[in-house]
Design an enzyme around this catalytic site. Structure first.
Site, mmCIF file in Angstrom:
data_model
loop_
_atom_site.group_PDB
_atom_site.id
_atom_site.type_symbol
_atom_site.label_atom_id
_atom_site.label_comp_id
_atom_site.label_asym_id
_atom_site.label_seq_id
_atom_site.Cartn_x
_atom_site.Cartn_y
_atom_site.Cartn_z
ATOM 1 N N GLU A 17 0.828 -1.215 0.000
ATOM 2 C CA GLU A 17 0.000 0.000 0.000
ATOM 3 C C GLU A 17 0.858 1.260 0.000
ATOM 4 O O GLU A 17 1.877 1.336 0.675
ATOM 5 C CB GLU A 17 -0.907 -0.002 1.233
ATOM 6 C CG GLU A 17 -1.844 1.191 1.276
ATOM 7 C CD GLU A 17 -3.090 0.919 2.066
ATOM 8 O OE1 GLU A 17 -3.788 -0.068 1.767
ATOM 9 O OE2 GLU A 17 -3.372 1.685 3.000
ATOM 10 N N TYR A 49 -6.776 7.121 -0.565
ATOM 11 C CA TYR A 49 -7.506 8.322 -0.971
ATOM 12 C C TYR A 49 -7.450 9.278 0.204
ATOM 13 O O TYR A 49 -7.802 8.896 1.326
ATOM 14 C CB TYR A 49 -8.950 7.897 -1.241
ATOM 15 C CG TYR A 49 -9.773 8.813 -2.080
ATOM 16 C CD1 TYR A 49 -9.675 8.782 -3.470
ATOM 17 C CD2 TYR A 49 -10.704 9.674 -1.490
ATOM 18 C CE1 TYR A 49 -10.480 9.599 -4.245
ATOM 19 C CE2 TYR A 49 -11.507 10.483 -2.275
ATOM 20 C CZ TYR A 49 -11.396 10.444 -3.653
ATOM 21 O OH TYR A 49 -12.196 11.243 -4.418
ATOM 22 N N GLY A 107 -15.428 6.221 4.036
ATOM 23 C CA GLY A 107 -14.511 7.202 4.640
ATOM 24 C C GLY A 107 -14.998 7.581 6.027
ATOM 25 O O GLY A 107 -16.132 7.268 6.423
ATOM 26 N N ALA A 124 -20.961 2.649 2.320
ATOM 27 C CA ALA A 124 -20.209 2.101 1.184
ATOM 28 C C ALA A 124 -21.081 1.211 0.298
ATOM 29 O O ALA A 124 -20.853 1.137 -0.916
ATOM 30 C CB ALA A 124 -18.999 1.322 1.695
ATOM 31 N N TYR A 144 -13.648 -5.313 8.932
ATOM 32 C CA TYR A 144 -13.026 -5.010 10.227
ATOM 33 C C TYR A 144 -13.093 -6.225 11.151
ATOM 34 O O TYR A 144 -14.129 -6.465 11.794
ATOM 35 C CB TYR A 144 -13.750 -3.800 10.855
ATOM 36 C CG TYR A 144 -13.734 -2.604 9.925
ATOM 37 C CD1 TYR A 144 -12.725 -1.666 10.007
ATOM 38 C CD2 TYR A 144 -14.689 -2.470 8.902
ATOM 39 C CE1 TYR A 144 -12.666 -0.599 9.117
ATOM 40 C CE2 TYR A 144 -14.636 -1.411 8.002
ATOM 41 C CZ TYR A 144 -13.620 -0.479 8.120
ATOM 42 O OH TYR A 144 -13.561 0.564 7.221
ATOM 43 N N GLN A 175 -9.038 -4.399 7.863
ATOM 44 C CA GLN A 175 -8.295 -3.460 8.693
ATOM 45 C C GLN A 175 -7.096 -4.223 9.274
ATOM 46 O O GLN A 175 -7.149 -5.447 9.413
ATOM 47 C CB GLN A 175 -9.236 -2.990 9.827
ATOM 48 C CG GLN A 175 -8.643 -2.045 10.837
ATOM 49 C CD GLN A 175 -8.224 -0.728 10.210
ATOM 50 O OE1 GLN A 175 -7.166 -0.680 9.587
ATOM 51 N NE2 GLN A 175 -9.021 0.295 10.360
ATOM 52 N N GLN A 211 3.772 5.954 17.360
ATOM 53 C CA GLN A 211 2.515 6.105 16.620
ATOM 54 C C GLN A 211 1.515 4.995 16.915
ATOM 55 O O GLN A 211 0.314 5.212 16.937
ATOM 56 C CB GLN A 211 2.814 6.058 15.122
ATOM 57 C CG GLN A 211 3.090 7.414 14.529
ATOM 58 C CD GLN A 211 3.500 7.285 13.074
ATOM 59 O OE1 GLN A 211 3.470 6.189 12.502
ATOM 60 N NE2 GLN A 211 3.888 8.389 12.481
HETATM 61 P P1 FAD Z 1 -19.110 1.462 5.621
HETATM 62 O O1 FAD Z 1 -19.029 0.123 4.997
HETATM 63 O O2 FAD Z 1 -20.170 2.388 5.131
HETATM 64 O O3 FAD Z 1 -19.267 1.216 7.202
HETATM 65 C C1 FAD Z 1 -19.196 2.294 8.137
HETATM 66 C C2 FAD Z 1 -20.056 1.954 9.361
HETATM 67 O O4 FAD Z 1 -21.437 1.940 8.990
HETATM 68 C C3 FAD Z 1 -19.778 0.581 9.968
HETATM 69 O O5 FAD Z 1 -19.969 0.683 11.353
HETATM 70 C C4 FAD Z 1 -20.835 -0.315 9.327
HETATM 71 O O6 FAD Z 1 -21.142 -1.448 10.136
HETATM 72 C C5 FAD Z 1 -22.010 0.632 9.201
HETATM 73 N N1 FAD Z 1 -22.831 0.363 8.011
HETATM 74 C C6 FAD Z 1 -22.384 -0.042 6.786
HETATM 75 N N2 FAD Z 1 -23.420 -0.137 5.934
HETATM 76 C C7 FAD Z 1 -24.544 0.220 6.625
HETATM 77 C C8 FAD Z 1 -25.914 0.346 6.266
HETATM 78 N N3 FAD Z 1 -26.350 0.066 5.028
HETATM 79 N N4 FAD Z 1 -26.798 0.744 7.227
HETATM 80 C C9 FAD Z 1 -26.364 1.033 8.481
HETATM 81 N N5 FAD Z 1 -25.068 0.940 8.876
HETATM 82 C C10 FAD Z 1 -24.163 0.538 7.956
HETATM 83 N N6 FAD Z 1 -10.047 5.954 4.671
HETATM 84 C C11 FAD Z 1 -9.662 6.957 3.838
HETATM 85 O O7 FAD Z 1 -10.004 8.125 4.084
HETATM 86 N N7 FAD Z 1 -8.927 6.713 2.711
HETATM 87 C C12 FAD Z 1 -8.538 5.459 2.362
HETATM 88 O O8 FAD Z 1 -7.860 5.266 1.353
HETATM 89 C C13 FAD Z 1 -8.895 4.371 3.231
HETATM 90 N N8 FAD Z 1 -8.547 3.090 2.930
HETATM 91 C C14 FAD Z 1 -8.946 2.060 3.757
HETATM 92 C C15 FAD Z 1 -8.611 0.747 3.408
HETATM 93 C C16 FAD Z 1 -8.982 -0.324 4.221
HETATM 94 C C17 FAD Z 1 -8.615 -1.741 3.823
HETATM 95 C C18 FAD Z 1 -9.707 -0.077 5.426
HETATM 96 C C19 FAD Z 1 -10.094 -1.217 6.331
HETATM 97 C C20 FAD Z 1 -10.067 1.237 5.764
HETATM 98 C C21 FAD Z 1 -9.702 2.304 4.940
HETATM 99 N N9 FAD Z 1 -10.054 3.637 5.233
HETATM 100 C C22 FAD Z 1 -9.676 4.662 4.404
HETATM 101 C C23 FAD Z 1 -10.808 3.945 6.462
HETATM 102 C C24 FAD Z 1 -12.347 3.916 6.201
HETATM 103 O O9 FAD Z 1 -12.677 4.952 5.308
HETATM 104 C C25 FAD Z 1 -13.069 4.096 7.552
HETATM 105 O O10 FAD Z 1 -12.882 2.959 8.359
HETATM 106 C C26 FAD Z 1 -14.547 4.480 7.489
HETATM 107 O O11 FAD Z 1 -14.967 4.902 8.781
HETATM 108 C C27 FAD Z 1 -15.492 3.368 7.051
HETATM 109 O O12 FAD Z 1 -15.452 3.127 5.701
HETATM 110 P P2 FAD Z 1 -16.246 1.851 5.105
HETATM 111 O O13 FAD Z 1 -16.134 1.896 3.640
HETATM 112 O O14 FAD Z 1 -15.850 0.623 5.808
HETATM 113 O O15 FAD Z 1 -17.770 2.267 5.533
#
Ligand code: FAD
Length: 290
Positions: A17, A49, A107, A124, A144, A175, A211
């Site tokens: 990464e 991103y 995000g 997402a 996660y 994660q 960190q």
């Molecule tokens: P989601 O899948 O939307 O989940 C967020 C929360 O909402 C979770 O608690 C989930 O259980 C809940 N949820 C999901 N769908 C629903 C629904 N339909 N209804 C109700 N609740 C729901 N961040 C950055 O800014 N840039 C990056 O490049 C970046 N890369 C990452 C790469 C990896 C492999 C990981 C694990 C994380 C990364 N992150 C990055 C961090 C990530 O953006 C955060 O963890 C963020 O808070 C959640 O993103 P997500 O896509 O998992 O969200």
């Protein structure tokens, strides 16, 4: 090359990464880092991103550099700070550059932000469904093993993950975690929840003792006693911490592969030397691409 194809064809994959610069003037330096990591021939390289979304062009630039080196690139894309139209523009740019793999993320919600606005994706899963409708991308998403910090409990988190996968995900990346048993337990629960897409295990070589405690607190990642002892003992000595962090990460990867988890993503944090050491330690286990 599509990442879903790499995961299907190869028993063991190792990916790295990178993160993009915050300012355009640093682009050439970051592209040089991308070239150094690409020279190690990992299965693919992901490019993160920027949290605010304002540096998406740099993600695409660094990802293009990775592709130019002959290594598949995975461009991360978060939607929390964009409108749906803004996301479509980013997808169009990625398509024009020939980038075929996207990690679709919501995000982190910025403090005090009015989110979601009517023209934004809430989670997402909605973003993934639209990327699928847009067409032409292999789509990854985040998961996660210890639960997302916003989730009330792991069951709710798994239900949401299942919804996300059903919206059109090709693979998941976890994660970071430092205790492999947490991953094995997660995989068992994911299987029971009917999740069948490949899961890439995310591991981080910790080279900075200061960190890591903060990162773990923010992300909800547990520091197992064996690893906490290493950080306590070597955390103040950067060279020793680096060596211990590389050894711990290597051992974690060997244990994962030995237990059937063949796809591992290394959070290399723009440090080609560390990526090189780990891949070198695994040279008889992982066969880099020709
Ligand atoms: P989601 O899948 O939307 O989940 C967020 C929360 O909402 C979770 O608690 C989930 O259980 C809940 N949820 C999901 N769908 C629903 C629904 N339909 N209804 C109700 N609740 C729901 N961040 C950055 O800014 N840039 C990056 O490049 C970046 N890369 C990452 C790469 C990896 C492999 C990981 C694990 C994380 C990364 N992150 C990055 C961090 C990530 O953006 C955060 O963890 C963020 O808070 C959640 O993103 P997500 O896509 O998992 O969200």
């Amino acid at each position: 090359m599509l990442i879903r194809q790499c995961l299907k064809e190869r028993e063991v994959t190792l990916s790295c990464e990178l993160f993009p610069p915050k300012e355009g003037r640093l682009l050439s330096e970051y592209k040089e880092i991308a070239r150094k990591v690409a020279a190690l021939r990992p299965t693919f390289i992901s490019v993160t991103y920027g949290a605010g979304g304002g540096t998406s062009a740099f993600t695409a630039e660094v990802a293009s550099e990775v592709e130019r080196c002959g290594v598949p690139a995975l461009a991360h894309l978060t939607c929390v700070s964009s409108t749906k139209e803004g996301v479509r523009q980013v997808l169009t740019q990625l398509r024009e550059r020939g980038i075929e793999n996207v990690l679709a993320l919501r995000g982190d919600i910025p403090k005090d932000a009015a989110f979601p606005l009517p023209d934004q994706y809430r989670h997402a899963d909605e973003l993934i469904a639209d990327i699928r409708a847009f067409g032409g991308f292999c789509i990854g998403a985040a998961c996660y093993p210890e639960g997302h910090p916003e989730s009330a409990n792991r069951r709710q988190d798994m239900d949401n993950l299942r919804r996300k996968v059903d919206s059109g995900v090709d693979f998941l990346t976890t994660q970071m975690f430092f205790d492999n048993n947490i991953l094995y337990n997660f995989l068992y629960r994911a299987q029971a929840a009917g999740i069948r897409v490949p899961v890439i295990a995310g591991v981080m070589p910790v080279t900075n003792g200061k960190q890591i405690r903060r990162i773990c607190r923010l992300s909800g990642t547990a520091l197992p006693p064996r690893f906490a002892a290493i950080v306590d003992r070597f955390g103040e000595d950067p060279r020793a911490m680096r060596q211990a962090g590389i050894a711990y990460c290597t051992e974690q990867i060997i244990d994962l592969i030995a237990n059937g988890v063949g796809h591992v993503h290394i959070y290399t944090m723009n440090q080609p030397e560390i990526a090189a050491k780990i891949l070198d330690n695994l040279s008889e286990i992982f066969e880099p691409r020709a």
